[in-house]
Design an enzyme around this catalytic site. Sequence first.
Site, PDB file in Angstrom:
ATOM      1  N   VAL A   1       0.830  -1.195   0.000  1.00 45.67           N
ATOM      2  CA  VAL A   1       0.000   0.000   0.000  1.00 45.67           C
ATOM      3  C   VAL A   1       0.868   1.248   0.000  1.00 45.67           C
ATOM      4  CG1 VAL A   1      -1.758   1.253   1.324  1.00 45.67           C
ATOM      5  CG2 VAL A   1      -1.742  -1.224   1.355  1.00 45.67           C
ATOM      6  N   CYS A   2       0.411   2.269  -0.719  1.00 46.82           N
ATOM      7  CA  CYS A   2       0.996   3.606  -0.635  1.00 46.82           C
ATOM      8  C   CYS A   2      -0.167   4.599  -0.738  1.00 46.82           C
ATOM      9  CB  CYS A   2       2.045   3.832  -1.734  1.00 46.82           C
ATOM     10  SG  CYS A   2       1.369   3.862  -3.403  1.00 46.82           S
ATOM     11  N   ARG A   3       0.125   5.842  -1.036  1.00 43.63           N
ATOM     12  CA  ARG A   3      -0.933   6.847  -1.104  1.00 43.63           C
ATOM     13  C   ARG A   3      -1.872   6.613  -2.278  1.00 43.63           C
ATOM     14  NH1 ARG A   3      -2.354  11.498  -3.503  1.00 43.63           N
ATOM     15  NH2 ARG A   3      -3.407  13.042  -2.218  1.00 43.63           N
TER      16      ARG A   3
END
Length: 190
Positions: A63-65
């Site tokens: 996950v990231c932004r």
Amino acid sequence: MNSPLSLDVDRAHGRLRELTVIDVRTPGEYASGHLPGALNIPLDRLHRALPVLGDARAELLLVCRSGARSANACALLAEHGVPAATLTGGTVAWAERGHELRRPAGGTRAGWSMERQVRLTAGTLVLAGLGLGLLHPAWQLLSAGVAGGLAFSALTDTCGMAALLSKLPHNRPRPADLDATLAALAERVS
């Protein structure tokens, strides 16, 4: 490069307890809000986690932004034979669907996303180059350099400016204790 496997927000939310979630953003971004149970292993330190991730029996969700950095992380893991999926739309899509984002105990102030920091820095450098270019035309090369860097960033789906900004103290409000994170990860994936 093949597209990494991705999970949409609703499917990931329904399977959250089955997944080992790795947040590849900077510690500052992670502290501003992350998926419940997510472990923080910044993208620039992911190579240190490869031995533990390679032994994972649990399904990995990166996950990231927005999903761009986590897709890059999935590609890196795939090069080392470690299957992983990315969260479509990242934490932005997660929050837009009304799902909870957790913050570390002790309450840290919310930081700016890396994308916002890059936009501010690039814009400021371009304006500075144009303004100083009125004094001496050579300063316009600063604006040209930033424009070239942004074009290169778009073409390669990498961002050198983000890599530099991630090293600044405000993006590491607490030292990332990678050893403790890897120990916790080892417990989860075995």
